[in-house]
Design a protein around this motif. Structure first.
Motif, PDB file in Angstrom:
ATOM      1  N   PHE A 206       0.814  -1.214   0.000  1.00  0.00           N
ATOM      2  CA  PHE A 206       0.000   0.000   0.000  1.00  0.00           C
ATOM      3  C   PHE A 206       0.852   1.270   0.000  1.00  0.00           C
ATOM      4  CE2 PHE A 206      -2.365   3.346   2.254  1.00  0.00           C
ATOM      5  CZ  PHE A 206      -3.464   3.453   1.413  1.00  0.00           C
ATOM      6  N   ALA A 207       1.978   1.260   0.705  1.00  0.00           N
ATOM      7  CA  ALA A 207       2.821   2.459   0.777  1.00  0.00           C
ATOM      8  C   ALA A 207       3.324   2.847  -0.614  1.00  0.00           C
ATOM      9  CB  ALA A 207       3.985   2.233   1.730  1.00  0.00           C
ATOM     10  N   ALA A 208       3.747   1.846  -1.394  1.00  0.00           N
ATOM     11  CA  ALA A 208       4.220   2.121  -2.755  1.00  0.00           C
ATOM     12  C   ALA A 208       3.078   2.619  -3.631  1.00  0.00           C
ATOM     13  CB  ALA A 208       4.844   0.859  -3.354  1.00  0.00           C
ATOM     14  N   PHE A 209       1.896   2.028  -3.447  1.00  0.00           N
ATOM     15  CA  PHE A 209       0.712   2.481  -4.193  1.00  0.00           C
ATOM     16  C   PHE A 209       0.407   3.934  -3.874  1.00  0.00           C
ATOM     17  CE2 PHE A 209      -3.825   3.336  -3.485  1.00  0.00           C
ATOM     18  CZ  PHE A 209      -4.297   3.281  -4.786  1.00  0.00           C
ATOM     19  N   TRP A 210       0.428   4.285  -2.593  1.00  0.00           N
ATOM     20  CA  TRP A 210       0.133   5.658  -2.162  1.00  0.00           C
ATOM     21  C   TRP A 210       1.117   6.660  -2.784  1.00  0.00           C
ATOM     22  CZ3 TRP A 210      -3.721   7.418   1.269  1.00  0.00           C
ATOM     23  CH2 TRP A 210      -3.590   8.742   1.673  1.00  0.00           C
ATOM     24  N   GLN A 211       2.403   6.291  -2.760  1.00  0.00           N
ATOM     25  CA  GLN A 211       3.420   7.179  -3.312  1.00  0.00           C
ATOM     26  C   GLN A 211       3.301   7.283  -4.826  1.00  0.00           C
ATOM     27  OE1 GLN A 211       7.414   6.059  -2.316  1.00  0.00           O
ATOM     28  NE2 GLN A 211       8.321   7.930  -3.134  1.00  0.00           N
ATOM     29  N   GLN A 212       3.082   6.145  -5.481  1.00  0.00           N
ATOM     30  CA  GLN A 212       2.980   6.138  -6.933  1.00  0.00           C
ATOM     31  C   GLN A 212       1.782   6.967  -7.398  1.00  0.00           C
ATOM     32  OE1 GLN A 212       5.195   4.551  -8.901  1.00  0.00           O
ATOM     33  NE2 GLN A 212       4.209   5.133 -10.828  1.00  0.00           N
ATOM     34  N   ALA A 213       0.687   6.896  -6.650  1.00  0.00           N
ATOM     35  CA  ALA A 213      -0.527   7.637  -7.007  1.00  0.00           C
ATOM     36  C   ALA A 213      -0.469   9.099  -6.591  1.00  0.00           C
ATOM     37  CB  ALA A 213      -1.744   6.967  -6.375  1.00  0.00           C
ATOM     38  N   ASN A 214       0.581   9.479  -5.831  1.00  0.00           N
ATOM     39  CA  ASN A 214       0.736  10.867  -5.369  1.00  0.00           C
ATOM     40  C   ASN A 214      -0.484  11.302  -4.559  1.00  0.00           C
ATOM     41  OD1 ASN A 214       2.203  13.223  -5.069  1.00  0.00           O
ATOM     42  ND2 ASN A 214       1.574  14.107  -7.022  1.00  0.00           N
ATOM     43  N   LEU A 215      -0.961  10.410  -3.673  1.00  0.00           N
ATOM     44  CA  LEU A 215      -2.219  10.653  -2.978  1.00  0.00           C
ATOM     45  C   LEU A 215      -2.106  11.716  -1.896  1.00  0.00           C
ATOM     46  CD1 LEU A 215      -3.793   7.086  -2.656  1.00  0.00           C
ATOM     47  CD2 LEU A 215      -4.450   8.962  -4.167  1.00  0.00           C
ATOM     48  N   THR A 216      -0.930  11.908  -1.326  1.00  0.00           N
ATOM     49  CA  THR A 216      -0.795  12.986  -0.338  1.00  0.00           C
ATOM     50  C   THR A 216      -1.083  14.332  -0.989  1.00  0.00           C
ATOM     51  OG1 THR A 216       0.850  11.745   0.928  1.00  0.00           O
ATOM     52  CG2 THR A 216       0.772  14.132   1.272  1.00  0.00           C
ATOM     53  N   PHE A 217      -0.498  14.555  -2.149  1.00  0.00           N
ATOM     54  CA  PHE A 217      -0.753  15.789  -2.901  1.00  0.00           C
ATOM     55  C   PHE A 217      -2.224  15.915  -3.258  1.00  0.00           C
ATOM     56  CE2 PHE A 217      -1.496  17.340  -7.242  1.00  0.00           C
ATOM     57  CZ  PHE A 217      -1.096  18.668  -7.125  1.00  0.00           C
ATOM     58  N   LEU A 218      -2.796  14.854  -3.826  1.00  0.00           N
ATOM     59  CA  LEU A 218      -4.155  14.926  -4.343  1.00  0.00           C
ATOM     60  C   LEU A 218      -5.185  15.108  -3.241  1.00  0.00           C
ATOM     61  CD1 LEU A 218      -5.948  14.794  -6.826  1.00  0.00           C
ATOM     62  CD2 LEU A 218      -6.024  12.301  -6.559  1.00  0.00           C
ATOM     63  N   LEU A 219      -5.071  14.321  -2.175  1.00  0.00           N
ATOM     64  CA  LEU A 219      -6.060  14.413  -1.100  1.00  0.00           C
ATOM     65  C   LEU A 219      -5.953  15.738  -0.359  1.00  0.00           C
ATOM     66  CD1 LEU A 219      -6.041  10.761   0.306  1.00  0.00           C
ATOM     67  CD2 LEU A 219      -7.657  11.838  -1.281  1.00  0.00           C
ATOM     68  N   THR A 220      -4.727  16.249  -0.204  1.00  0.00           N
ATOM     69  CA  THR A 220      -4.563  17.563   0.437  1.00  0.00           C
ATOM     70  C   THR A 220      -5.203  18.643  -0.414  1.00  0.00           C
ATOM     71  OG1 THR A 220      -2.469  16.854   1.434  1.00  0.00           O
ATOM     72  CG2 THR A 220      -2.898  19.216   1.346  1.00  0.00           C
ATOM     73  N   LEU A 221      -4.996  18.572  -1.725  1.00  0.00           N
ATOM     74  CA  LEU A 221      -5.580  19.555  -2.631  1.00  0.00           C
ATOM     75  C   LEU A 221      -7.101  19.486  -2.610  1.00  0.00           C
ATOM     76  CD1 LEU A 221      -4.718  21.694  -4.802  1.00  0.00           C
ATOM     77  CD2 LEU A 221      -5.117  19.887  -6.496  1.00  0.00           C
ATOM     78  N   LEU A 222      -7.657  18.273  -2.670  1.00  0.00           N
ATOM     79  CA  LEU A 222      -9.111  18.111  -2.656  1.00  0.00           C
ATOM     80  C   LEU A 222      -9.714  18.582  -1.345  1.00  0.00           C
ATOM     81  CD1 LEU A 222      -9.525  14.653  -4.430  1.00  0.00           C
ATOM     82  CD2 LEU A 222     -10.059  16.906  -5.355  1.00  0.00           C
ATOM     83  N   THR A 223      -9.007  18.325  -0.247  1.00  0.00           N
ATOM     84  CA  THR A 223      -9.488  18.807   1.051  1.00  0.00           C
ATOM     85  C   THR A 223      -9.571  20.324   1.057  1.00  0.00           C
ATOM     86  OG1 THR A 223      -8.502  16.895   2.181  1.00  0.00           O
ATOM     87  CG2 THR A 223      -9.052  18.813   3.543  1.00  0.00           C
TER      88      THR A 223
END
Length: 304
Positions: free
Chosen positions: A57-74
């Motif tokens: 999951f950690a690699a998936f999260w990083q590959q998907a750039n989810l920290t950036f995306l979820l922070t932006l959507l929030t």
């Protein structure tokens, strides 16, 4: 980990998307995250599930750039929830300086988009002209009457989100043309969750479908696409003219000079105030551009 800078950029995008005629994509472009956003959204493919299975999951999260995306959507949804009432109040009570501010914002942004382009030939010129004409036609189109069912909210979300991601074409203005701007705003104000979920579902599906096309074209025809987007922004100025009044139907605008506006409405044209707010917006764009980090400079080296 929350990224405050991305969160506040998301809030700026959300605030812009509330206003008919202003695109959240423009704010993403101004603040230097537009191409990272397109790349991130365009990266959502079945391949990511393979990364999750193979690497965790950690690699998936990083590959998907989810920290950036979820922070932006929030940031986007926080802004919409908090600022919907304030922005609608400002538009109702102080429309001239508000529209002048956004006009200055867009005007300054056009030059920032065009300045770094390496190719400035006939193709880019035609793309700029085409974008301008398309945006003007959208801006001059009369509005329609909308409905209130979940299906209508879903389909409206699909159409509006494609515009929201494009600088210069306002998703909220597309909603206005569809007659859905006020119903969506009322749903946000009164927290009508079923309708909001239908709208957001439409946004998600429309976005994930459209963004792959946009990502492909940006990677292969970067300068031409950016010229087209600059044209969209230039054409949107027709909808942001501060001294305009809706006609009797409320679906079409009439444009005036400051003096004509004052004579027609009996209100102060606030010309000096409007010029001051426009210049403030221009200065703000310059400041944001100077302070914004480069999130994805690889795209700028792409050749058409």
């Amino acid at each position: 980990m929350i990224q405050p800078g991305i969160f506040f950029r998301g809030m700026a995008m959300g605030a812009a998307d509330v206003v008919p005629g202003v695109s959240g994509g423009t704010l993403a472009l101004i603040t230097g995250i537009y191409e990272e956003l397109i790349d991130t959204l365009g990266g959502f493919t079945p391949r990511l599930l393979g990364v999750w299975r193979r690497e965790g999951f950690a690699a998936f999260w990083q590959q998907a750039n989810l920290t950036f995306l979820l922070t932006l959507l929030t940031g986007i949804f926080t802004s919409i929830a908090l600022l919907a009432r304030l922005i609608t109040w400002l538009l109702e009570n102080h429309p001239v300086p508000v529209w002048a501010f956004f006009s200055g914002l867009i005007l300054a942004s056009i030059f920032l988009v065009l300045a770094p382009l390496q190719k400035r030939g006939l193709v880019q010129g035609l793309a700029l002209l085409a974008g301008t004409v398309i945006a003007v036609m959208i801006g001059l189109a009369p509005g329609l009457s909308g409905g209130g069912s979940a299906l209508v909210f879903f389909l409206s979300g699909m159409l509006a989100i494609c515009a929201m991601i494009l600088p210069g074409i306002s998703g909220s203005f597309i909603l206005l043309l569809l007659g859905m701007y006020q119903p969506v705003l009322e749903a946000v104000k009164s927290l009508q969750l079923p309708l909001l979920l239908a709208f957001m579902s439409g946004c998600a599906i429309g976005l994930l479908s459209f963004v792959h096309i946009l990502k492909w074209t940006l990677h292969r025809y970067h300068d031409t696409v950016m010229a087209l987007l600059a044209g969209f922004m230039a054409g949107s100025l027709v909808k942001l003219w501060p001294w305009r009044v809706a006609d009797a139907s409320g679906l079409q605008d009439q444009w005036f000079s400051p003096a004509g506006y004052a004579a027609t409405t009996g209100e102060n044209a606030q010309t000096l105030f409007a010029i001051a707010t426009a210049l403030t917006a221009i200065a703000l764009v310059w400041l944001l551009h100077r302070l914004a980090p480069v999130h994805n400079d690889a795209m700028t080296s792409r050749q058409d």
